[in-house]
Design a protein around this motif. Structure first.
Motif, PDB file in Angstrom:
ATOM      1  N   GLY A  29       0.772  -1.214  -0.019  1.00 44.51           N
ATOM      2  CA  GLY A  29       0.088   0.029  -0.076  1.00 44.51           C
ATOM      3  C   GLY A  29       0.756   1.348  -0.030  1.00 44.51           C
ATOM      4  O   GLY A  29       1.803   1.403  -0.055  1.00 44.51           O
ATOM      5  N   ASP A  30      -0.086   2.458   0.123  1.00 40.98           N
ATOM      6  CA  ASP A  30       0.800   3.785   0.259  1.00 40.98           C
ATOM      7  C   ASP A  30       0.501   4.550   1.361  1.00 40.98           C
ATOM      8  O   ASP A  30       0.640   5.696   1.557  1.00 40.98           O
ATOM      9  CB  ASP A  30       0.311   4.295  -0.857  1.00 40.98           C
ATOM     10  N   SER A  31       0.170   3.816   2.775  1.00 43.64           N
ATOM     11  CA  SER A  31      -0.062   4.635   3.687  1.00 43.64           C
ATOM     12  C   SER A  31       0.130   3.554   4.889  1.00 43.64           C
ATOM     13  O   SER A  31       0.210   2.147   4.747  1.00 43.64           O
ATOM     14  CB  SER A  31      -1.518   5.073   3.966  1.00 43.64           C
ATOM     15  N   LEU A  35      -2.953   1.466   5.639  1.00 38.08           N
ATOM     16  CA  LEU A  35      -3.269   0.225   4.456  1.00 38.08           C
ATOM     17  C   LEU A  35      -2.030  -0.720   4.684  1.00 38.08           C
ATOM     18  O   LEU A  35      -2.191  -2.126   4.695  1.00 38.08           O
ATOM     19  CB  LEU A  35      -3.133   0.865   3.122  1.00 38.08           C
ATOM     20  N   ASN A  66       1.207  -5.096  -8.877  1.00 40.24           N
ATOM     21  CA  ASN A  66       2.019  -3.705  -8.743  1.00 40.24           C
ATOM     22  C   ASN A  66       2.398  -3.352 -10.214  1.00 40.24           C
ATOM     23  O   ASN A  66       2.287  -4.388 -11.252  1.00 40.24           O
ATOM     24  CB  ASN A  66       3.332  -3.944  -7.789  1.00 40.24           C
ATOM     25  N   HIS A 105      -8.008  -0.821  -6.489  1.00 36.33           N
ATOM     26  CA  HIS A 105      -6.605  -0.711  -7.305  1.00 36.33           C
ATOM     27  C   HIS A 105      -6.784   0.427  -8.252  1.00 36.33           C
ATOM     28  O   HIS A 105      -5.788   1.199  -8.279  1.00 36.33           O
ATOM     29  CB  HIS A 105      -6.348  -1.946  -7.736  1.00 36.33           C
ATOM     30  N   SER A 115      -8.168   3.369  -7.317  1.00 36.86           N
ATOM     31  CA  SER A 115      -7.963   4.446  -6.430  1.00 36.86           C
ATOM     32  C   SER A 115      -6.558   4.311  -6.155  1.00 36.86           C
ATOM     33  O   SER A 115      -5.760   5.512  -6.106  1.00 36.86           O
ATOM     34  CB  SER A 115      -8.894   4.295  -5.227  1.00 36.86           C
ATOM     35  N   TYR A 116      -6.079   3.442  -5.885  1.00 36.67           N
ATOM     36  CA  TYR A 116      -4.450   3.235  -5.468  1.00 36.67           C
ATOM     37  C   TYR A 116      -3.639   3.634  -6.433  1.00 36.67           C
ATOM     38  O   TYR A 116      -2.645   4.574  -6.363  1.00 36.67           O
ATOM     39  CB  TYR A 116      -4.283   1.907  -4.792  1.00 36.67           C
ATOM     40  N   ARG A 166      -3.812   7.225  -6.959  1.00 39.10           N
ATOM     41  CA  ARG A 166      -3.166   8.029  -5.922  1.00 39.10           C
ATOM     42  C   ARG A 166      -1.703   8.096  -6.238  1.00 39.10           C
ATOM     43  O   ARG A 166      -1.232   9.230  -5.795  1.00 39.10           O
ATOM     44  CB  ARG A 166      -3.414   7.494  -4.531  1.00 39.10           C
TER      45      ARG A 166
END
Length: 141
Positions: free
Chosen positions: A22-24, A27, A45, A107, A109-110, A113
């Motif tokens: 993830g990116d946070s 997450l 990925n 995904h 959304s990810y 971002r």
């Protein structure tokens, strides 16, 4: 990784690469908990991701605080476009209700971002197995 965190990793894994999903931090912890529970056995990925695995490679999974929680082994790597990901892969990712619709929404959304989304973007779809758990986690984390 600092010495206190490294102490929780058995010697045989200390040279393995490490990453978090993830990116946070939130997450990363949520997805690591899904791996530890056995529900998450796949991930996707971009082809140029810095933590791109190789077949049979062992990776240490970190939670959102950087704590090592488990080791996974890469079993399969399949290049696919975003719009080619199927229901079986979405289910193996283990997120949400495990449906393809949820997978696509989460995904997209990810990837938006991180500034790389397109419906036909190339992905590397990985299946992995859980090798060893260092720290039990609450799946609702």
């Amino acid at each position: 990784m600092d010495a206190d965190l490294m102490a929780s990793v058995p010697e045989r894994y200390r040279g393995c690469p490490r990453f978090s999903f993830g990116d946070s931090p939130e997450l990363a912890t949520e997805l690591a908990a899904l791996v530890v529970s056995g529900r998450k056995t796949a991930t996707a990925n971009t082809l140029d991701a810095p933590d791109c695995p190789k077949l049979n490679e062992l990776w240490i999974v970190l939670d959102g605080t950087g704590r090592p929680v488990c080791v996974i082994e890469t079993l399969e790597l399949i290049p696919r476009r975003f719009d080619e990901v199927d229901e079986a892969f979405a289910f193996d990712e283990g997120e949400g209700d495990r449906s393809l619709a949820f997978w696509r929404d989460a995904h997209e959304s990810y990837f938006r971002r991180i500034g790389v989304f397109s419906p036909d973007m190339p992905l590397l779809c990985e299946r992995f197995r859980l090798v060893e758990v260092f720290a039990p986690m609450d799946v609702d984390a």
